[in-house]
Each structure stands twice: as C-alpha cells, then as structure tokens.
Design a protein around this motif. Structure first.
Motif, PDB file in Angstrom:
ATOM      1  N   GLY A 253       0.817  -1.212   0.000  1.00 24.26           N
ATOM      2  CA  GLY A 253       0.000   0.000   0.000  1.00 24.26           C
ATOM      3  C   GLY A 253       0.845   1.253   0.000  1.00 24.26           C
ATOM      4  O   GLY A 253       0.530   2.240  -0.690  1.00 24.26           O
ATOM      5  N   TRP A 259       0.176   5.216   0.570  1.00 24.09           N
ATOM      6  CA  TRP A 259      -0.818   5.303   1.639  1.00 24.09           C
ATOM      7  C   TRP A 259      -0.143   5.620   2.966  1.00 24.09           C
ATOM      8  O   TRP A 259       0.941   5.121   3.272  1.00 24.09           O
ATOM      9  CB  TRP A 259      -1.550   3.975   1.773  1.00 24.09           C
ATOM     10  CG  TRP A 259      -2.696   3.811   0.817  1.00 24.09           C
ATOM     11  CD1 TRP A 259      -3.293   4.764   0.066  1.00 24.09           C
ATOM     12  CD2 TRP A 259      -3.379   2.584   0.518  1.00 24.09           C
ATOM     13  NE1 TRP A 259      -4.305   4.229  -0.675  1.00 24.09           N
ATOM     14  CE2 TRP A 259      -4.384   2.892  -0.416  1.00 24.09           C
ATOM     15  CE3 TRP A 259      -3.240   1.273   0.955  1.00 24.09           C
ATOM     16  CZ2 TRP A 259      -5.253   1.935  -0.923  1.00 24.09           C
ATOM     17  CZ3 TRP A 259      -4.107   0.315   0.450  1.00 24.09           C
ATOM     18  CH2 TRP A 259      -5.104   0.639  -0.473  1.00 24.09           C
ATOM     19  N   GLY A 316      -5.589   3.802  -5.526  1.00 21.81           N
ATOM     20  CA  GLY A 316      -6.035   3.137  -4.307  1.00 21.81           C
ATOM     21  C   GLY A 316      -7.507   2.782  -4.280  1.00 21.81           C
ATOM     22  O   GLY A 316      -7.898   1.769  -3.699  1.00 21.81           O
TER      23      GLY A 316
END
Length: 410
Positions: A253, A259, A316
């Motif tokens: 991620g 992220w 995402g």
C-alpha cells in the motif's frame, strides 16, 4: 419451601451475574489479543525503517510475523496445560500483565533486537487463547457452549478488524502511540480481571504430562490416515496464502499508492470485514447450491480475480472497489472443512480438528517468511507482482481439489 426456592433462585441469579462478568473479562482478553495482532501491521514498515535506517524492511517484517507465530504455536499447549495444573486465573493474569509490559517496552524500544523480543513476548502472551477457551468451557453449560464459542470467534474477528484501523489512525499521530494505547487497554483488562475474574476450576494435583506440551504431537496422527493427507495439504496451502495479507499489505500500500497509516488500516479493516461477513453468511447457502467442491473452486476464482485487480491497480480506490470480490474467496476454507468432516468418522473429529489447528499454526510461521522474501525480490520492479505469486499458488492447488473424494476415512 418458598423460602428455599427463592434462595436457590437468588443463588442462580448471582452465579449468572458472576459468569457474565467473567465472560466479559475473557472476551475482552480475546479481543485485545486480536487487536494486538492487527495493530502493528499499518505501522510496522515505518517503525522498522526508523530503527534499522533502511528502506527495504520486508525481510524483517517476515521474521517478526513468523516469530510471533512461533511463540504462539509453542506456548499455546504449555499455557493450556499449566492452567489445568495451576488454575485458569493465575495463568490469565500473568499473560495479561506480560502483554501490558510488552507493549510498553515496544513503545520505547530504540533497537531492532528489542522489537523482536517484544514481538516474541506478544506471541507468548497471545497463546492465552487456549486458556480463555478452557475457561469458557468450565463456566458454560453444554447447551450454551456453541453460542459462547460463536461469540468467541465474533469477538476475535472484530478485534482483528479494529486493530489495523486503530494502529493506522494512531500511528499517523505518533509512530509509537498504538503500542501505548495497547499497553493501557491491556493494563485496564488486567485490573478488571484481578478484581472480577474468579477461578473456574480446582487446580489438578496430577503430574504434568510433558508429552502433551509438544505442539507437533497432533500431526503424527496424519501418517496413520493416508487418505486425509491431500485435504490437510490443501488446508495448509490455503491457510498459508492467507498470511500474505498481514505480511505484505502495508508495504504494498505504501509502495504502490503512498498510503499513510490511516489508509493502510482502513483497507486492512475492510478486507477483514469482508472476510468475516463472507465466512459468517455465505458458506451454508453456497455449499447447498454448489456442493463443497464447487464452493471451494468458486472461492479460488473470486480470490484470483481480486488478486489480478490488485496486482495491476494504479489507484487506491480500485482496491476498495474489488473488496466485495474477496467475499467469494472467504467461502473456501469453511467449505473445505465441511468436505473434510465428511471423510472422518465421528469419533475422530476432535483429533482431526487438532491437526488442522496445528497446520494453521505452521502456516503462520512459514507463510510470512516466504512471502516477505518474495516481496523483497519484486518490490523495486513491480510491487503488485506479490499478488500474482499468490494466484499461482491457488492455480497449482486446483488439481488437488479435483482429486478429493467424498468418502470416509477407514
């Protein structure tokens, strides 16, 4: 006569209230164990980068995750046997105290070896789930055990969903803050247990059977049941693929979408929620419609589709969009358990479930090491390739599913 009946009713009510308080403490301990497992996932890459002063921390994550599992695997039978010998209450109190101290140490650990030590202690203290299950059995009438064990699984699942979200949110404010929060929660549960939790059984005076402490003991049974080896191997493979999410999700991620802890925690929590809902509501209807074999293969297809999307995702939001497809993947293992139970005689179901539990424990050791090593190899070129490696494992397992036969063990 009326007085005696009234007194008996009062005693029963008092016992019921006491049991409810004890269950609240036990379920709190179970939930905190699950929170502790997931709490560290969103912040672990940044924490290890800070301590090691390096960028590629995937191997360290695999080692820490496997170390946690090793300690849990080794000490679950030890704590269970000690609780038979010494009583449930002292073992639970010591494990809760150890958890609180461990998280406090990890909150301020300046060196890598201290983090490893803290994670090892966390695995040891989380092995108290075997004691918690024994406590529930002690205080529960037979007609209430199924419901309470269902609550056990529900609480653990909820904790595993809350853990990553809590770790991600708090980690964005302070990298060590999640550990401080976990230490406070465990300390509060320790105080509650100390004042509220009674002993549930009379400690045994029998000599401790050291052979019962061997965590590999249940696996010996499989060699006497050769026709069950394929289903156990399949269960092992599916359980091992499940380890990739906790090991690589936060790294991927951050590498693929940059992220922060909040989004890593939210995505992991959403994944956990989808899996929990799938396993709670879909296996029964799916097996009735497709049969066990068809449900397992449907789970394979759903998981592989989701993995392909994740491997090639550029933004995402695509990860959250594909989450419902993971719901299909959640029906595979329950259906496999159903299929396997039809191959085992009623008098051997307990032994068989023990073998499956041991297989899950072993995958928690092997899986993180294997997938963290693979991620280390593919990270610089294509982080999403890690999900295709999982898909390959599923494809290789298809012939094994097709080879299973619906017959009882001899």
């Amino acid at each position: 006569m009326t007085t005696l009946t009234s007194t008996g009713s009062q005693h029963a009510q008092a016992a019921g209230v006491g049991n409810n308080r004890a269950l609240a403490v036990i379920f709190a301990a179970i939930g905190l164990d699950a929170v502790g497992i997931g709490l560290i996932f969103p912040i672990l890459p940044r924490l290890l980068a800070e301590v090691t002063h390096g960028d590629n921390v995937a191997p360290y994550i695999g080692i820490m995750t496997a170390l946690y599992a090793v300690m849990q695997f080794v000490f679950a039978p030890v704590l269970g046997a000690l609780s038979d010998r010494l009583g449930r209450r002292p073992v639970l109190l010591i494990s809760l105290a150890g958890a609180a101290i461990n998280y406090l140490v990890m909150a301020f650990a300046p060196q890598l070896w201290m983090l490893f030590l803290g994670r090892a202690i966390a695995g040891l203290t989380s092995a108290n789930m075997s004691v918690a299950m024994a406590y529930i059995t002690d205080i529960s009438p037979e007609d209430q055990r199924a419901r309470r064990f269902g609550l056990f699984n529900a609480v653990f699942g909820a904790g595993f969903i809350i853990g990553p979200i809590l770790g991600g949110v708090l980690g964005d404010y302070g990298l060590r803050l999640p550990f401080i929060a976990a230490a406070i929660l465990n300390a509060a549960n320790l105080l509650m247990a100390f004042f509220v939790l009674p002993e549930s059984r009379t400690p045994s005076r029998e000599k401790l059977d050291l052979a019962a402490l061997n965590p590999l003991r249940p696996l010996r049974w499989t060699w006497r049941m050769k026709n069950l080896l394929p289903v156990i191997l399949l269960f092992f493979i599916l359980s091992m693929t499940g380890e990739v999410y906790g090991t690589c999700w936060s790294l991927w991620g951050n590498d693929a979408f940059h992220w922060n802890g909040l989004w890593i925690g939210l995505s992991l929590g959403t994944y956990g929620l989808c899996q929990a809902l799938a396993q709670a509501f879909l296996p029964g209807p799916a097996v009735k419609l497709l049969g066990e074999r068809g449900t397992i293969l449907t789970g394979f297809v759903g998981t592989c589709l989701a993995l392909v999307v994740m491997a090639f995702a550029k933004q995402g939001w695509m990860v959250f969009a594909v989450m419902p497809v993971f719901v299909l993947g959640g029906v595979g293992i329950p259906a496999l358990q159903s299929l396997a139970s039809r191959m085992v005689d009623e008098g051997m179901q307990g032994q068989f479930q023990g073998v499956l539990a041991s297989a899950v424990s072993l995958t928690s050791i092997i899986g993180p090491l294997m997938f963290s090593t693979l991620y280390f190899v593919v990270r610089s070129q294509w982080p999403g390739a890690i999900w295709l490696s999982v898909m390959v494992v599923y494809v290789l397992a298809v012939p094994l599913v097709l080879s299973l036969k619906f017959r009882r063990a001899e």
